[in-house]
Design a protein around this motif. Structure first.
Motif, PDB file in Angstrom:
ATOM      1  N   LYS A   1       0.811  -1.219   0.000  1.00  9.00           N
ATOM      2  CA  LYS A   1       0.000   0.000   0.000  1.00  9.00           C
ATOM      3  C   LYS A   1       0.845   1.270   0.000  1.00  9.00           C
ATOM      4  N   ASN A   2       2.106   1.148   0.412  1.00 10.48           N
ATOM      5  CA  ASN A   2       2.966   2.325   0.510  1.00 10.48           C
ATOM      6  C   ASN A   2       3.928   2.457  -0.669  1.00 10.48           C
ATOM      7  N   ALA A   3       3.705   1.668  -1.716  1.00 14.74           N
ATOM      8  CA  ALA A   3       4.568   1.716  -2.903  1.00 14.74           C
ATOM      9  C   ALA A   3       3.789   2.253  -4.090  1.00 14.74           C
ATOM     10  N   THR A   4       4.430   3.095  -4.877  1.00 14.17           N
ATOM     11  CA  THR A   4       3.798   3.584  -6.104  1.00 14.17           C
ATOM     12  C   THR A   4       3.928   2.557  -7.225  1.00 14.17           C
ATOM     13  N   HIS A   5       5.112   1.896  -7.307  1.00 15.88           N
ATOM     14  CA  HIS A   5       5.342   0.862  -8.316  1.00 15.88           C
ATOM     15  C   HIS A   5       6.298  -0.186  -7.759  1.00 15.88           C
ATOM     16  N   VAL A   6       6.175  -1.406  -8.260  1.00 19.59           N
ATOM     17  CA  VAL A   6       7.064  -2.502  -7.875  1.00 19.59           C
ATOM     18  C   VAL A   6       7.570  -3.166  -9.148  1.00 19.59           C
ATOM     19  N   THR A   7       8.865  -3.470  -9.209  1.00 25.65           N
ATOM     20  CA  THR A   7       9.433  -4.098 -10.401  1.00 25.65           C
ATOM     21  C   THR A   7      10.273  -5.312 -10.015  1.00 25.65           C
ATOM     22  N   PHE A   8      10.544  -6.132 -11.015  1.00 30.36           N
ATOM     23  CA  PHE A   8      11.294  -7.371 -10.830  1.00 30.36           C
ATOM     24  C   PHE A   8      12.275  -7.474 -11.980  1.00 30.36           C
ATOM     25  N   TYR A   9      13.543  -7.751 -11.675  1.00 31.20           N
ATOM     26  CA  TYR A   9      14.526  -7.822 -12.765  1.00 31.20           C
ATOM     27  C   TYR A   9      15.711  -8.695 -12.374  1.00 31.20           C
ATOM     28  N   GLY A  10      16.350  -9.239 -13.396  1.00 29.26           N
ATOM     29  CA  GLY A  10      17.576 -10.010 -13.223  1.00 29.26           C
ATOM     30  C   GLY A  10      18.624  -9.479 -14.179  1.00 29.26           C
ATOM     31  N   THR A  11      19.885  -9.685 -13.858  1.00 27.38           N
ATOM     32  CA  THR A  11      20.948  -9.166 -14.713  1.00 27.38           C
ATOM     33  C   THR A  11      22.110 -10.148 -14.789  1.00 27.38           C
ATOM     34  N   ARG A  12      22.728 -10.201 -15.963  1.00 24.17           N
ATOM     35  CA  ARG A  12      23.899 -11.050 -16.184  1.00 24.17           C
ATOM     36  C   ARG A  12      24.657 -10.488 -17.385  1.00 24.17           C
ATOM     37  N   ASN A  13      25.956 -10.570 -17.371  1.00 24.88           N
ATOM     38  CA  ASN A  13      26.776 -10.062 -18.476  1.00 24.88           C
ATOM     39  C   ASN A  13      26.913 -11.091 -19.584  1.00 24.88           C
ATOM     40  N   SER A  14      27.032 -10.576 -20.815  1.00 26.22           N
ATOM     41  CA  SER A  14      27.190 -11.466 -21.954  1.00 26.22           C
ATOM     42  C   SER A  14      27.798 -10.693 -23.122  1.00 26.22           C
ATOM     43  N   THR A  15      28.047 -11.388 -24.221  1.00 23.77           N
ATOM     44  CA  THR A  15      28.592 -10.780 -25.439  1.00 23.77           C
ATOM     45  C   THR A  15      27.488 -10.598 -26.463  1.00 23.77           C
ATOM     46  N   MET A  16      27.426  -9.412 -27.054  1.00 24.64           N
ATOM     47  CA  MET A  16      26.420  -9.113 -28.076  1.00 24.64           C
ATOM     48  C   MET A  16      27.095  -9.083 -29.449  1.00 24.64           C
ATOM     49  N   LYS A  17      26.380  -9.591 -30.444  1.00 23.61           N
ATOM     50  CA  LYS A  17      26.929  -9.647 -31.796  1.00 23.61           C
ATOM     51  C   LYS A  17      25.937  -9.091 -32.805  1.00 23.61           C
ATOM     52  N   TYR A  18      26.494  -8.472 -33.841  1.00 27.75           N
ATOM     53  CA  TYR A  18      25.714  -8.057 -35.005  1.00 27.75           C
ATOM     54  C   TYR A  18      26.623  -8.194 -36.216  1.00 27.75           C
ATOM     55  N   LYS A  19      26.271  -9.142 -37.096  1.00 30.69           N
ATOM     56  CA  LYS A  19      27.106  -9.463 -38.255  1.00 30.69           C
ATOM     57  C   LYS A  19      28.518  -9.792 -37.778  1.00 30.69           C
ATOM     58  N   SER A  20      29.517  -9.029 -38.236  1.00 31.12           N
ATOM     59  CA  SER A  20      30.901  -9.327 -37.853  1.00 31.12           C
ATOM     60  C   SER A  20      31.362  -8.527 -36.626  1.00 31.12           C
ATOM     61  N   SER A  21      30.500  -7.684 -36.102  1.00 35.54           N
ATOM     62  CA  SER A  21      30.852  -6.859 -34.948  1.00 35.54           C
ATOM     63  C   SER A  21      30.381  -7.513 -33.656  1.00 35.54           C
ATOM     64  N   SER A  22      31.098  -7.266 -32.565  1.00 40.28           N
ATOM     65  CA  SER A  22      30.701  -7.793 -31.261  1.00 40.28           C
ATOM     66  C   SER A  22      31.180  -6.864 -30.162  1.00 40.28           C
ATOM     67  N   ILE A  23      30.547  -6.937 -29.017  1.00 42.68           N
ATOM     68  CA  ILE A  23      30.933  -6.153 -27.851  1.00 42.68           C
ATOM     69  C   ILE A  23      30.777  -7.034 -26.622  1.00 42.68           C
ATOM     70  N   ASN A  24      31.821  -7.067 -25.775  1.00 43.41           N
ATOM     71  CA  ASN A  24      31.852  -7.989 -24.642  1.00 43.41           C
ATOM     72  C   ASN A  24      31.399  -7.339 -23.343  1.00 43.41           C
ATOM     73  N   ASN A  25      31.076  -8.206 -22.391  1.00 43.81           N
ATOM     74  CA  ASN A  25      30.784  -7.800 -21.014  1.00 43.81           C
ATOM     75  C   ASN A  25      29.670  -6.761 -20.934  1.00 43.81           C
TER      76      ASN A  25
END
Length: 414
Positions: A102-126
């Protein structure tokens, strides 16, 4: 009367300055250095504190989060593995809090973990991948520069959509717009629907939204194992601005979590409730100590400068003894003579104080790594007030001596 006294004091002070410039400047040097040191320390401390607190902006404001251990307080007698053995937050607990708090305007839930992202031949780590619920934007700041936020259907359905940070966008898409393009991580394709505004690097190197990706939480669970020995999600509730409201929210969350986890009244809570203010308070205590050190260091210089101003005022009284006698014989009151010399001392100290503040102001233009140093109005006023106080303290004795002079004896001495 006040304006007349002030005008005469300024005129006499200027005469003192111009008559023996070297002596006056050497005397004012102590005040200038003292004010400069104090204001410089407070300016650096304030700038450091602001930059460090900004580094923790990812923790949010007016937020109470549920974690396995406290941010700043931990019993040194309890080993770390005890905290890691605590149960992870669950989606059901999030739903329960969301429905009943009753005393909260909003409540959220989330998880996080590091990984490598890729697009075609490009990538970015961590890169930090955040699996979030729909309310995340209402609890934490999500500043979208281009594109849009998730729809409720995309969140609930765990769609393969993503909002990427500025650094991710520049690295993977240096020559084209990321919107509508598909990036890959852990065997999953994610369609970019939004780009976050640039946040920049933090002073402490804490996580920045520039190297972050947001995806729906249910999509996140397809990519990472959630639970014990895996990702431990967080529950965060945003309260009202009033501190009392946050305390009530914290107490309400503790009661509900103990109930839903089946803890008995005498059992210790197997979770920690954290508020970003606790981190800010811990940082503030450290900088308070640094501030005290600045007062001590600058105080010695101010003490020397105060004696210098007092010496100038005694000389000024001696040189103007006949003038004082004439003024008194013409009906000048003691308080008139007192204020005349007192204002002169204050004016002299203000010259030294303003010089010290100006030196600090020009020093703020010198770049110091990623630290942004700013001279605040509060510190400018502090320099002016401290200078005035020094003027009163160092000028009161010579002024009182001048006010008590006998007019006949003063004219004879002159």
């Amino acid at each position: 009367m006040f304006l007349k006294l002030l005008g005469e004091s300024i005129r006499f002070a200027w005469q003192v300055l111009s008559t023996n410039l070297l002596r006056t400047m050497l005397s004012l040097l102590g005040v200038t250095i003292g004010i400069m040191l104090i204001i410089a320390v407070f300016t650096v401390v304030d700038s450091l504190e602001k930059n460090i607190k900004d580094s923790f902006s990812f923790l949010g404001s007016n937020v109470v989060s549920v974690d396995k251990m406290s941010f700043v307080q931990r019993d040194p007698n309890v080993p770390f593995y005890v905290f890691f053995r605590r149960p992870s937050n669950t989606y059901d607990e999030f739903q329960y809090l969301k429905s009943n708090l009753k005393n909260a305007t909003h409540v959220t839930f989330y998880g996080t973990r590091n990984s490598t992202m890729k697009y075609k031949s490009s990538s970015i780590n961590n890169i930090g991948i955040y699996g979030i619920s729909n309310e995340y934007k209402d609890v934490y700041e999500v500043d979208i520069l281009n594109g849009r936020y998730f729809t409720a259907q995309e969140i609930e359905g765990g769609r393969n959509v993503a909002i990427i940070g500025d650094e991710v966008a520049k690295t993977l898409f240096p020559f084209e717009s990321p919107i509508g393009k598909s990036i890959t991580t852990r065997g999953q394709k994610l369609v970019v629907i939004g780009i976050l505004a640039k946040e920049g690097k933090s002073l402490l190197g804490t996580p920045s939204s520039d190297e972050r990706i947001y995806i729906p939480y249910k999509m996140f669970t397809k990519m990472f194992y959630v639970g014990r020995f895996g990702v431990s999600p967080a529950i965060a509730a945003k309260g009202y601005v009033e501190d009392i409201g946050l305390v009530e929210l914290q107490n309400e969350m503790e009661g509900m979590l103990r109930k839903v986890r089946g803890l008995k009244p005498k059992e210790e809570s197997n979770f920690a409730l954290n508020r970003p203010e606790a981190v800010a308070d811990a940082i503030g205590q450290v900088f308070d100590i640094v501030g005290y050190a600045g007062w001590i260091i600058g105080g010695f210089s101010i003490l020397v400068g105060g004696f210098g101003i007092m010496n100038i005022m005694f000389v000024s009284v001696q040189e103007r003894t006949k003038i004082i006698g004439i003024q008194k014989s013409l009906g000048a009151k003691n308080y008139f003579i007192l204020f005349q010399f007192l204002f002169e001392a204050i004016f002299l100290c203000l010259i030294g104080g303003v010089a010290g503040v100006l030196i600090v102001y020009f020093l703020t233009f010198i770049p110091v790594g990623d630290l942004e140093i700013t001279l605040s109005l509060k510190n400018i006023l502090l320099g002016v007030v401290v200078s005035s106080v020094i003027g009163v303290v160092s000028g009161i004795v010579p002024s009182a001596k001048a006010a008590r002079l006998d007019p006949v004896e003063a004219m004879r001495a002159g």
